[in-house]
Design an enzyme around this catalytic site. Structure first.
Site, PDB file in Angstrom:
ATOM      1  CG  ASN A  73       1.647   5.810   7.009  1.00 19.81           C
ATOM      2  OD1 ASN A  73       1.264   6.688   6.495  1.00 19.81           O
ATOM      3  ND2 ASN A  73       1.227   4.449   7.229  1.00 19.81           N
TER       4      ASN A  73
ATOM      5  CE1 TYR B  22      -8.807   7.908   6.352  1.00 23.55           C
ATOM      6  CE2 TYR B  22      -9.686   9.933   5.077  1.00 23.55           C
ATOM      7  CZ  TYR B  22      -8.605   9.087   5.616  1.00 23.55           C
ATOM      8  OH  TYR B  22      -7.361   9.269   4.991  1.00 23.55           O
TER       9      TYR B  22
ATOM     10  CE  LYS C 228      -6.512   9.969   8.477  1.00 24.94           C
ATOM     11  NZ  LYS C 228      -5.340   9.268   9.093  1.00 24.94           N
TER      12      LYS C 228
ATOM     13  CB  THR D 161      -2.649   3.038  -1.101  1.00 21.16           C
ATOM     14  OG1 THR D 161      -3.938   3.435  -0.718  1.00 21.16           O
ATOM     15  CG2 THR D 161      -1.685   4.211  -1.097  1.00 21.16           C
TER      16      THR D 161
END
Length: 243
Positions: A89, A167, A171, A202
């Site tokens: 995670n 980013y 991924k 978040t």
């Protein structure tokens, strides 16, 4: 040594989706190791869940530090002798949103890949012997729909203009790693899947619309897959996503 309940480890679990993943796995009866770079924060977070009667314990693990990874593996070996579930995670998003893809610094790319890609690979490789000892291991790689090359290249996609290059590319690499590892472990009883948690509210993404409780659901579902479950997939809440 724990020989009864399943044993899970969730990286980057002191807050946000990781912490909620730990909560939901523990609520399902899984003895869950809450891993974080800062041992004190991991202990504090685990104590909060323990106070609710949940089977959670803290473990220090920095996914960018080989010595920390090895120490965590040794600790899990000593305490439990196996690992049934690994949820990768931990992740970072360091891109400058005001800069174009070609303007992101090499340091941003390196730091992003160190955590989001090389950290995932090194942690997985290190824990693989303990996952093999499980006999029915589950590996969940937390990816992102922004890593879908198909959607990033499609002008009709809602994600076409969301260019967070380091980013997004990290991924995409996680997805590729998932496919490679799933193939390798296809006959070993270990299932390897990538998930998109959703656009979750978040600290990294405060303006999102999805609650963290829903954001953890995809990870938990893949972590708890039965023997007839899939491997080598990329999904969100059970829906298959394009690579």
């Amino acid at each position: 040594m724990n020989t009864t309940s399943r044993i899970a480890l969730v990286t980057g679990a002191t807050r946000g989706i990781g912490l909620e993943t730990v909560r939901q796995l523990a609520q399902a009866g899984v003895h869950t190791l809450l891993a974080g770079r800062d041992r004190e924060r991991a202990v504090e977070a685990s104590l909060g869940l323990q106070s609710q009667g949940l089977p959670v314990e803290a473990i220090a693990l920095d996914v960018t530090d080989g010595e920390s990874i090895r120490a965590a593996v040794d600790e899990v070996q000593r305490r439990h002798g196996r690992l049934d579930i690994l949820v990768n995670n931990a992740g970072v998003a360091l891109d400058d949103w005001d800069s174009k893809p070609s303007e992101q610094s090499p340091e941003t790319w390196r730091r992003t890949f160190d955590t989001n890609v090389f950290g995932v690979i090194e942690v997985t490789r290190a824990f693989l012997p303990l996952l093999r000892a499980s006999g029915s291991g589950r590996i969940v790689n937390v990816s992102s729909v922004l890593g879908s090359i198909a959607l990033q290249a499609d002008p009709q996609s809602d994600y076409y203009a969301i260019k967070i290059p380091a980013y997004n590319a990290s991924k995409s690499a996680v997805n590729a790693w998932t496919v490679q590892l799933a193939w390798e472990l296809r006959e070993a009883g270990i299932k390897v899947n990538a998930i998109h948690p959703g656009n979750v509210k978040t600290d990294m993404n405060p303006g999102a619309e999805m609650d963290v409780s829903d954001g953890a659901r995809s990870s938990v579902a893949m972590a708890l897959l039965g023997a007839d479950g899939p491997t080598g997939t990329f999904t969100h809440l059970g829906e298959t996503l394009p690579w």
